[in-house]
Design an enzyme around this catalytic site. Structure first.
Site, PDB file in Angstrom:
ATOM      1  N   SER A  89       0.831  -1.202   0.000  1.00  0.00           N
ATOM      2  CA  SER A  89       0.000   0.000   0.000  1.00  0.00           C
ATOM      3  C   SER A  89       0.871   1.261   0.000  1.00  0.00           C
ATOM      4  CB  SER A  89      -0.968  -0.051   1.177  1.00  0.00           C
ATOM      5  OG  SER A  89      -1.947   0.949   1.095  1.00  0.00           O
ATOM      6  N   ASP A 123       4.033  24.120  -0.297  1.00  0.00           N
ATOM      7  CA  ASP A 123       5.446  23.974  -0.678  1.00  0.00           C
ATOM      8  C   ASP A 123       5.892  22.514  -0.723  1.00  0.00           C
ATOM      9  OD1 ASP A 123       5.252  23.628   2.052  1.00  0.00           O
ATOM     10  OD2 ASP A 123       7.105  24.689   2.535  1.00  0.00           O
ATOM     11  N   HIS A 133      -7.349  -5.476  -1.003  1.00  0.00           N
ATOM     12  CA  HIS A 133      -6.154  -4.681  -0.748  1.00  0.00           C
ATOM     13  C   HIS A 133      -5.190  -5.359   0.223  1.00  0.00           C
ATOM     14  CE1 HIS A 133      -3.941  -0.884  -0.747  1.00  0.00           C
ATOM     15  NE2 HIS A 133      -3.853  -0.970   0.571  1.00  0.00           N
TER      16      HIS A 133
END
Length: 433
Positions: A144, A358, A411
């Site tokens: 993952s 940023d 998953h």
């Protein structure tokens, strides 16, 4: 001196590494990163090459195995394994509501946490690799979010890798968080529909619970404020192979009859708070959208904003219209920092991270197109957590990457599949499959 101890079939060694908080300022503040070395008890096992494991998340320490559980037994036949607690997790220097105030106020906390993404994790790995291997490359296995870290590794330091294995973790190289969630909500809806088809009795149960929450707005025994939206987020369970069944069992004993009428049972409250609380992994909530940020655009609570484009997830409208109340999935929303007592002190910090602009780029497509590291990735068909189309587009960019697309697992296939998933990936990188 490193502590060494035994479990059935393995020898474990605790290892602690000191790394810079900011790798661009190596002489500045230092933090600790913990790794658990695991070696088989077979003769010569201590001379095998290294495999470092990067757990999913963000915000989770490496899985705590007992002996040779799950995929670990297969790995130990070929490697000595380092189960790494990524910075801020597990036994590494912690970052949570108890420790972050040591940094200062919310601004200082957000600036500190900006150093906890995959780019810093990979640079940690490179320092640790020099220590453990003497400079020799090692193999890496990423589950993952750990796969996101592996993709960063291939983009920034491929010379450190002998092989790269990813499971459910090929990220989009350029999608904004908005794009991630815009692709996610239709997948979530499919998983919820499949759950209700499997357990049609849960449609009414979920409605009754949602109505109760709307009327009473309870605070659970452990202090969690269980709103309707928070209850819907239990749908995160539907991304695992057994998740639908576990969710069904959680729902079936939601109410108990009391002197003042039906109320949420203590058993349900305990299970719900355990599933929803971020107390053990606050970085998951704080950095979940930041793992996608790289284009100087704020994530700005993307999951919350994009959800408005999918009105079928509006529980209030569903209750009014008589349609099924839909669960949501793997997403973090600003209300979590009001509901969860372990997150409430970090509300302003989370807001600053959501508005931050940023963020540095995470991936280098041009370098990935020149990749020479053997790479294999398990891509789970209709994975609820990671978009399959995004993963396959990235797979086409990484030179030489071999994919195994399967609907046999959800998953959590690396855990649920025992040795099979890792064995298949090793066969792919070695040209044996």
């Amino acid at each position: 001196m490193a502590a060494t101890y035994r479990q059935p079939g393995v020898v474990l060694t605790d290892r602690l590494f000191t790394v810079p908080l900011d790798h661009d300022r190596p002489e500045g503040e230092q933090i600790e990163v913990y790794g658990r070395e695991v070696v088989a008890t077979d003769p010569g096992a201590g001379d095998r090459p290294w495999l470092v494991y990067l757990e999913g998340g963000p915000g989770f320490g490496a899985r705590r195995f007992v002996g040779r559980e799950a995929w670990l037994g297969r790995a130990l036949r070929d490697y000595r394994v380092l189960l790494l607690d990524q910075r801020g997790t597990g036994r590494s220097t912690p970052a949570d509501r108890q420790t972050l105030p040591l940094r200062g106020g919310p601004r200082e906390q957000a600036d500190y946490l900006a150093h906890f993404r995959s780019d810093a994790i990979v640079r940690d790995c490179e320092l640790i690799r020099e220590t453990l291997t003497g400079g020799a490359p090692w193999a890496v296995l990423g589950q993952s979010f750990g796969g996101f870290c592996v993709t960063r590794y291939l983009s920034s330091a491929p010379e450190g890798l002998s092989a790269a294995l990813l499971t459910g973790g090929l990220p989009s190289l350029d999608a904004h968080a908005d794009d991630v969630y815009r692709a996610a909500y239709p997948r979530i809806e499919r998983k919820v529909s499949a759950h209700y088809a499997r357990y049609p009795q849960d449609v009414d149960r979920v409605r009754r619970i949602a109505e109760h929450l709307a009327d009473y707005r309870p605070v659970l025994n452990g202090g969690y404020r269980l709103t309707v939206e928070a209850f819907q987020s239990l749908g995160i369970m539907l991304g695992g192979g057994e998740g639908s069944h576990r969710l069904h069992y959680l729902l079936e004993n939601a109410f108990v009859r009391t002197a003042t009428g039906p109320r949420l049972s203590d058993a349900f409250q305990e299970a719900a708070q355990g599933a929803l609380s971020y107390a053990a992994h606050p970085l998951y909530a704080l950095l979940h959208e930041a793992i996608y940020a790289q284009d100087h655009r704020p994530t700005g609570w993307a999951a919350e904003r994009v959800r408005a484009e999918f009105p079928q997830f509006d529980a209030e409208k569903a209750l009014a219209s008589g349609t099924p109340v839909l669960f949501t999935g793997e997403s973090v929303h600003p209300w979590a920092f009001h509901c969860d007592p372990s997150l409430a002190p970090l509300r302003e910090t989370a807001e600053l991270l959501a508005q931050r602009t940023d963020w540095a780029p995470l991936y280098d497509p041009a370098r990935l197109e020149r990749n020479e590291v053997p790479v294999a990735a398990a891509v789970y068909h209709d994975d609820m957590y990671v978009d399959t189309a995004h993963s396959l587009r990235t797979a086409r960019t990484v030179r030489g990457l071999r994919t195994w697309v399967t609907d046999e697992f959800e998953h959590d296939g690396l855990r649920a599949g025992g040795e099979r998933v890792l064995d298949r990936l090793l066969g792919l990188v070695r040209g044996e499959a």
